[in-house]
Write a protein that holds these residues in place. Structure first.
Motif, PDB file in Angstrom:
ATOM      1  N   ASP A   1      50.510  94.939  56.459  1.00 53.39           N
ATOM      2  CA  ASP A   1      49.854  95.672  57.180  1.00 53.39           C
ATOM      3  C   ASP A   1      49.389  94.864  58.646  1.00 53.39           C
ATOM      4  O   ASP A   1      49.317  93.706  58.524  1.00 53.39           O
ATOM      5  N   THR A   2      49.428  95.521  59.708  1.00 53.08           N
ATOM      6  CA  THR A   2      49.094  95.050  60.837  1.00 53.08           C
ATOM      7  C   THR A   2      47.868  94.028  60.947  1.00 53.08           C
ATOM      8  O   THR A   2      48.043  92.822  61.428  1.00 53.08           O
ATOM      9  N   LEU A   3      46.794  94.554  60.357  1.00 50.25           N
ATOM     10  CA  LEU A   3      45.667  93.532  60.421  1.00 50.25           C
ATOM     11  C   LEU A   3      45.764  92.534  59.677  1.00 50.25           C
ATOM     12  O   LEU A   3      45.147  91.401  60.066  1.00 50.25           O
ATOM     13  N   ARG A   4      46.343  92.469  58.402  1.00 53.39           N
ATOM     14  CA  ARG A   4      46.670  91.240  57.615  1.00 53.39           C
ATOM     15  C   ARG A   4      47.428  90.428  58.201  1.00 53.39           C
ATOM     16  O   ARG A   4      47.172  89.157  58.349  1.00 53.39           O
ATOM     17  N   LEU A   5      48.548  90.649  58.806  1.00 54.84           N
ATOM     18  CA  LEU A   5      49.441  89.859  59.536  1.00 54.84           C
ATOM     19  C   LEU A   5      48.743  89.198  60.715  1.00 54.84           C
ATOM     20  O   LEU A   5      48.967  88.153  60.942  1.00 54.84           O
ATOM     21  N   SER A   6      48.165  89.884  61.502  1.00 55.54           N
ATOM     22  CA  SER A   6      47.346  89.537  62.727  1.00 55.54           C
ATOM     23  C   SER A   6      46.279  88.511  62.321  1.00 55.54           C
ATOM     24  O   SER A   6      46.052  87.402  62.896  1.00 55.54           O
ATOM     25  N   ALA A   7      45.470  88.407  61.007  1.00 58.86           N
ATOM     26  CA  ALA A   7      44.484  87.704  60.625  1.00 58.86           C
ATOM     27  C   ALA A   7      45.007  86.316  60.367  1.00 58.86           C
ATOM     28  O   ALA A   7      44.623  85.210  60.776  1.00 58.86           O
ATOM     29  N   ALA A   8      46.406  86.478  59.505  1.00 52.89           N
ATOM     30  CA  ALA A   8      47.207  85.305  59.141  1.00 52.89           C
ATOM     31  C   ALA A   8      47.585  84.752  60.608  1.00 52.89           C
ATOM     32  O   ALA A   8      47.402  83.420  60.619  1.00 52.89           O
ATOM     33  N   ARG A   9      47.898  85.281  61.634  1.00 53.70           N
ATOM     34  CA  ARG A   9      48.281  84.607  62.873  1.00 53.70           C
ATOM     35  C   ARG A   9      47.173  83.833  63.388  1.00 53.70           C
ATOM     36  O   ARG A   9      47.245  82.794  63.925  1.00 53.70           O
ATOM     37  N   GLU A  10      46.116  84.670  63.599  1.00 54.75           N
ATOM     38  CA  GLU A  10      44.885  84.080  64.232  1.00 54.75           C
ATOM     39  C   GLU A  10      44.539  83.150  63.514  1.00 54.75           C
ATOM     40  O   GLU A  10      43.502  82.112  63.940  1.00 54.75           O
ATOM     41  N   ALA A  11      44.207  82.918  62.141  1.00 59.72           N
ATOM     42  CA  ALA A  11      43.910  81.792  61.542  1.00 59.72           C
ATOM     43  C   ALA A  11      44.913  80.576  61.638  1.00 59.72           C
ATOM     44  O   ALA A  11      44.467  79.485  61.576  1.00 59.72           O
ATOM     45  N   GLY A  12      46.061  80.710  62.199  1.00 61.57           N
ATOM     46  CA  GLY A  12      46.961  79.650  62.316  1.00 61.57           C
ATOM     47  C   GLY A  12      48.242  79.470  61.495  1.00 61.57           C
ATOM     48  O   GLY A  12      48.880  78.331  61.595  1.00 61.57           O
ATOM     49  N   ALA A  13      48.614  80.527  60.826  1.00 68.75           N
ATOM     50  CA  ALA A  13      49.801  80.473  60.113  1.00 68.75           C
ATOM     51  C   ALA A  13      51.087  80.298  61.090  1.00 68.75           C
ATOM     52  O   ALA A  13      51.207  80.832  61.976  1.00 68.75           O
ATOM     53  N   THR A  14      51.838  79.359  60.586  1.00 63.77           N
ATOM     54  CA  THR A  14      52.945  79.102  61.361  1.00 63.77           C
ATOM     55  C   THR A  14      53.988  80.074  61.469  1.00 63.77           C
ATOM     56  O   THR A  14      54.818  80.667  62.341  1.00 63.77           O
ATOM     57  N   GLU A  15      54.228  80.469  60.263  1.00 62.66           N
ATOM     58  CA  GLU A  15      55.173  81.514  59.896  1.00 62.66           C
ATOM     59  C   GLU A  15      54.657  82.240  58.661  1.00 62.66           C
ATOM     60  O   GLU A  15      53.993  81.850  57.837  1.00 62.66           O
ATOM     61  N   ILE A  16      55.227  83.745  58.520  1.00 65.91           N
ATOM     62  CA  ILE A  16      54.456  84.680  57.812  1.00 65.91           C
ATOM     63  C   ILE A  16      55.884  85.505  57.198  1.00 65.91           C
ATOM     64  O   ILE A  16      56.563  86.025  57.756  1.00 65.91           O
ATOM     65  N   LEU A  17      56.281  85.270  55.965  1.00 64.12           N
ATOM     66  CA  LEU A  17      57.170  86.187  55.208  1.00 64.12           C
ATOM     67  C   LEU A  17      56.516  87.128  54.324  1.00 64.12           C
ATOM     68  O   LEU A  17      55.615  86.770  53.565  1.00 64.12           O
ATOM     69  N   THR A  18      56.870  88.192  54.634  1.00 67.53           N
ATOM     70  CA  THR A  18      56.646  89.324  53.606  1.00 67.53           C
ATOM     71  C   THR A  18      57.603  89.723  52.493  1.00 67.53           C
ATOM     72  O   THR A  18      58.858  89.273  52.514  1.00 67.53           O
ATOM     73  N   LYS A  19      56.952  90.015  51.416  1.00 72.24           N
ATOM     74  CA  LYS A  19      57.673  90.340  50.130  1.00 72.24           C
ATOM     75  C   LYS A  19      58.459  91.403  50.166  1.00 72.24           C
ATOM     76  O   LYS A  19      57.715  92.250  50.922  1.00 72.24           O
ATOM     77  N   PRO A  20      59.424  91.543  49.295  1.00 72.33           N
ATOM     78  CA  PRO A  20      60.166  90.622  48.704  1.00 72.33           C
ATOM     79  C   PRO A  20      60.575  89.313  49.226  1.00 72.33           C
ATOM     80  O   PRO A  20      61.163  89.346  50.234  1.00 72.33           O
ATOM     81  N   LEU A  21      60.444  87.986  48.535  1.00 74.66           N
ATOM     82  CA  LEU A  21      60.995  86.999  48.964  1.00 74.66           C
ATOM     83  C   LEU A  21      62.347  86.815  48.259  1.00 74.66           C
ATOM     84  O   LEU A  21      62.599  87.074  47.170  1.00 74.66           O
ATOM     85  N   THR A  22      63.188  86.237  49.355  1.00 72.27           N
ATOM     86  CA  THR A  22      64.600  85.715  48.770  1.00 72.27           C
ATOM     87  C   THR A  22      64.727  84.065  49.080  1.00 72.27           C
ATOM     88  O   THR A  22      64.080  83.628  50.169  1.00 72.27           O
TER      89      THR A  22
END
Length: 173
Positions: A105-126
């Motif tokens: 969801d947009t809010l979760r991804l936005s919170a991760a970016r604002e916190a300082g995540a360099t990259e974000i991967l959504t599952k499923p992970l390969t």
């Protein structure tokens, strides 16, 4: 069992000299991540199951890249990232941080970016998605990624926070 060579699909990087910290509450996810990193020839892999444990490890060990997934309260993965980026005692506020999430969801991804995540991967992970994200972080890093050898001259490991695990062998999947 043969080890898959995922690195042949992308620009090759030697990950054997890098040190990784994986933070996730789920022991199974830690195991899967360790096996994928081992397939990429990563040898120095630290594991933690809470934000507190992961931050303690981050302060004690030479870490080049952090991979975090789901962590529970009182500090979740977003809080953990924020602590690394903002704590004046943080040994490296600019360390590359990859956040894995099942929540796209947009809010979760936005919170991760604002916190300082360099990259974000959504599952499923390969393995390919993980390697590509690592490649991007290595290329964009503002500092050279090369941890000193983990083993001390005496052959012992550096001090470990309570409950943290290390895996420094060259085991294959």
């Amino acid at each position: 069992m043969a080890t898959a060579d995922w690195t042949g699909l992308m620009k090759p990087y030697d990950l054997s000299h890098l040190s990784f910290l994986i933070a996730d509450e789920n022991i199974f996810t830690l195991s899967v991540m360790r096996k994928i990193l081992n397939a990429f020839h990563a040898q120095r892999i630290f594991e933690a199951q809470s934000a507190h444990e992961a931050y303690a490890y981050f302060r004690l060990a030479p870490i080049d890249i952090i991979i975090t997934d789901c962590l529970q309260e009182p500090a979740d993965e977003i809080d953990f990232i924020r602590q690394i980026r903002n704590d004046e005692k943080s040994p490296n506020q600019n360390i590359p941080i990859l956040m894995l999430t099942a929540h796209s969801d947009t809010l979760r991804l936005s919170a991760a970016r604002e916190a300082g995540a360099t990259e974000i991967l959504t599952k499923p992970l390969t393995a390919q998605k993980l390697y590509t994200a690592l490649q991007v972080m290595i290329e964009q890093s503002s500092q050279p990624l090369q941890a000193p050898p983990l083993l001390m001259a005496t052959g012992t490991h550096p001090p470990s926070p309570h409950g943290a695990r290390t895996q420094t062998s060259q085991s294959k999947i």
